[in-house]
Design a protein around this motif. Structure first.
Motif, short mmCIF file in Angstrom:
data_model
loop_
_atom_site.label_atom_id
_atom_site.label_comp_id
_atom_site.label_asym_id
_atom_site.label_seq_id
_atom_site.Cartn_x
_atom_site.Cartn_y
_atom_site.Cartn_z
N SER A 309 56.06 33.19 57.84
CA SER A 309 55.44 34.20 58.69
C SER A 309 56.06 35.57 58.47
N ARG A 310 55.35 36.58 58.96
CA ARG A 310 55.79 37.98 58.95
C ARG A 310 56.30 38.44 57.58
N TYR A 311 57.58 38.75 57.43
CA TYR A 311 58.07 39.31 56.17
C TYR A 311 59.06 38.39 55.45
N GLU A 312 58.97 37.10 55.74
CA GLU A 312 59.89 36.17 55.09
C GLU A 312 59.27 35.50 53.87
N ALA A 313 58.01 35.81 53.55
CA ALA A 313 57.34 35.19 52.42
C ALA A 313 56.19 36.07 51.96
N ASP A 314 55.68 35.77 50.78
CA ASP A 314 54.47 36.43 50.29
C ASP A 314 53.51 35.37 49.79
N LEU A 315 52.22 35.64 49.93
CA LEU A 315 51.21 34.67 49.52
C LEU A 315 51.08 34.70 47.99
N VAL A 316 50.99 33.52 47.39
CA VAL A 316 50.91 33.41 45.93
C VAL A 316 49.50 32.96 45.56
N VAL A 317 48.76 33.85 44.89
CA VAL A 317 47.41 33.54 44.42
C VAL A 317 47.47 33.38 42.90
N PRO A 318 47.31 32.16 42.39
CA PRO A 318 47.36 31.97 40.93
C PRO A 318 46.30 32.80 40.21
N ASP A 319 46.62 33.27 39.03
CA ASP A 319 45.68 34.10 38.27
C ASP A 319 44.36 33.37 38.02
N GLU A 320 44.42 32.07 37.76
CA GLU A 320 43.20 31.32 37.49
C GLU A 320 42.30 31.28 38.72
N THR A 321 42.89 31.12 39.89
CA THR A 321 42.10 31.09 41.13
C THR A 321 41.52 32.46 41.43
N ARG A 322 42.31 33.50 41.23
CA ARG A 322 41.82 34.86 41.45
C ARG A 322 40.67 35.18 40.50
N ALA A 323 40.75 34.69 39.27
CA ALA A 323 39.67 34.90 38.31
C ALA A 323 38.39 34.21 38.75
N GLU A 324 38.51 32.98 39.25
CA GLU A 324 37.33 32.26 39.72
C GLU A 324 36.67 32.98 40.89
N CYS A 325 37.48 33.48 41.81
CA CYS A 325 36.97 34.22 42.96
C CYS A 325 36.27 35.50 42.49
N ALA A 326 36.86 36.20 41.53
CA ALA A 326 36.29 37.44 41.02
C ALA A 326 34.93 37.20 40.38
N VAL A 327 34.78 36.10 39.66
CA VAL A 327 33.50 35.81 39.03
C VAL A 327 32.41 35.60 40.08
N LEU A 328 32.73 34.88 41.16
CA LEU A 328 31.73 34.67 42.21
C LEU A 328 31.35 35.98 42.89
N LYS A 329 32.31 36.87 43.11
CA LYS A 329 32.00 38.19 43.67
C LYS A 329 31.03 38.93 42.76
N ALA A 330 31.28 38.85 41.45
CA ALA A 330 30.44 39.56 40.50
C ALA A 330 29.02 39.01 40.46
N VAL A 331 28.86 37.71 40.70
CA VAL A 331 27.53 37.11 40.72
C VAL A 331 26.68 37.76 41.81
N ALA A 332 27.22 37.86 43.03
CA ALA A 332 26.48 38.47 44.13
C ALA A 332 26.22 39.95 43.84
#
Length: 416
Positions: A309-332
């Motif tokens: 919580s708060r400032y004790e961690a940061d969220l880790v988004v793998p590059d492959e997952t971010r790429a998949e999400c980006a492709v779906l955004k581009a479709v719309a």
């Protein structure tokens, strides 16, 4: 780490006697959001297609509810307070004006010489000034008077215009909202988001990337067979690389599309039948689960078990997952947002908002809603008065903006 009294502090101190023993501070924050007029107005604001376009597509309210559902469970799995993340998710789009990002661009143009307009900064303004719940001792409005942790979690871009850690037009606070911004960011490192804000942001990305695809297919803006066409997907991947993931290699984005298709989640056809609608709904569940689980596992791999919580961690988004999400955004984007019909509509919508700003400025005492009329009379200069008018226009639903324009300026083409 448990949430501290510092995290639970409110900008304006409240009578402890008004606290219910069975309700946590963050649950109170969520309740204030749920009962706010600003949240209700999102039902009449554009998500990907205009509110009222048909009976299936999402509006800003249903989108926000879905983001909150994803974020609440996702955040709780990582150890965040569920109500705190829920509140941030419900609040994240409150500052959007009529006609979505298109309206945001027009109001930013109108405000170019007075600090600009940004939906996220407008959200903070609503939460801490415009939405009535509490006032300071001297009568100044304090908005919903949420806890420091909730306001921080709702702040996706924790900087003022031009101060971001990377070049971006996005920012989270106007100059005249600096007092509360500095209060809520006390002890936070400049430009660094709290963990709950990162959870909210990823939940938003997941929701709109998947749900915008669902809306596009269900509303016949695109045929799902296009996703398996190399010709049609070539331009989609170009949009993904240019707009949503400029740091990703084009080959990585093409591989991301192939991985999504390989899951079998996206239906091969769609004819609008109940069976096909069920398959489309199953698609959203499977891809949302895929995106959330990948980030949860990657975050746990870095930070280990236990509450985050708060400032004790940061969220880790793998590059492959971010790429998949980006492709779906581009479709719309390709099949709905930037079609010729939609681009013509967007131009009309921008003109409409500019007309409304002029109409309010011409007769502010007659046309402004009572709270904004009071703000206008108390404003010290022309810049402050224009900001009040923009606050008023930003608050409008799509439907009310169209109605007022027809009354004050004249009829407009359908939808704008």
């Amino acid at each position: 780490m448990a949430y501290t009294e510092f995290d639970r502090e409110r900008w304006v101190a409240e009578d402890p006697a008004q606290k219910r023993a069975d309700r946590d501070d963050f649950a109170r924050d969520r309740a204030r959001l749920v009962h706010s007029a600003a949240l209700r107005r999102l039902a009449g604001k554009t998500q990907i297609l205009g509110a009222g376009h048909d009976d299936f597509v999402r509006n800003r309210l249903t989108h926000s509810l879905e983001v909150a559902q994803i974020g609440r469970e996702f955040g709780a799995a990582l150890g965040c307070d569920a109500d705190l993340v829920d509140t941030a998710c419900l609040a994240h789009d409150l500052g959007h004006p009529p006609f979505g990002h298109n309206g945001e661009m027009e109001l930013d143009r109108i405000c170019a010489d007075i600090g600009g307009f940004e939906g996220n900064a407008q959200t903070l303004r609503l939460l801490t000034r415009l939405e009535p719940k509490r006032c300071h001792a001297d009568g100044r409005p304090a908005g919903l008077n949420l806890t420091r942790a909730s306001l921080d979690a709702a702040t996706k871009y924790p900087w003022v215009r031009g101060d971001g850690p990377v070049p971006t037009r996005k920012f989270g606070a106007y100059e005249d909202d600096l007092p509360v911004f500095e209060w809520l960011r006390a002890d936070a490192e400049p430009g660094v988001r709290c963990f709950e804000a990162e959870v909210m942001d990823w939940s938003d990305d997941v929701a709109y990337s998947v749900h915008d695809l669902e809306d596009a297919i269900a509303s016949d803006w695109m045929d799902p067979r296009a996703l398996r066409s190399r010709t049609e997907m070539r331009s989609v991947l170009e949009v993904a690389a240019a707009t949503y993931a400029p740091d990703q290699d084009p080959a990585a984005l093409a591989a991301a599309l192939e991985r999504i298709l390989a899951t079998g989640a996206i239906p091969a056809r769609f004819d609008g039948s109940r069976n096909d609608l069920a398959a489309l709904k199953d698609m959203t569940s499977r891809i949302i689960g895929r995106f959330v689980l990948a980030v949860e596992l990657a975050t746990r791999e870095r930070h280990g078990p236990g509450p985050l919580s708060r400032y004790e961690a940061d969220l880790v988004v793998p590059d492959e997952t971010r790429a998949e999400c980006a492709v779906l955004k581009a479709v719309a984007n390709q099949f709905v947002v930037t079609t010729q019909d939609q681009m013509a509509l967007k131009e009309r919508q921008r003109h409409l908002l500019g007309d409304l700003v002029d109409a309010y400025a011409a007769e502010p005492d007659l046309r402004l809603d009572t709270p904004f009329r009071s703000d206008y009379r108390a404003a010290d200069d022309d810049a402050a008065r224009r900001r009040v008018i923009v606050d008023q226009v930003a608050s409008l639903t799509d439907g009310r903006a169209l109605l007022l324009h027809s009354l004050w300026v004249g009829p407009t083409a359908e939808g704008a």
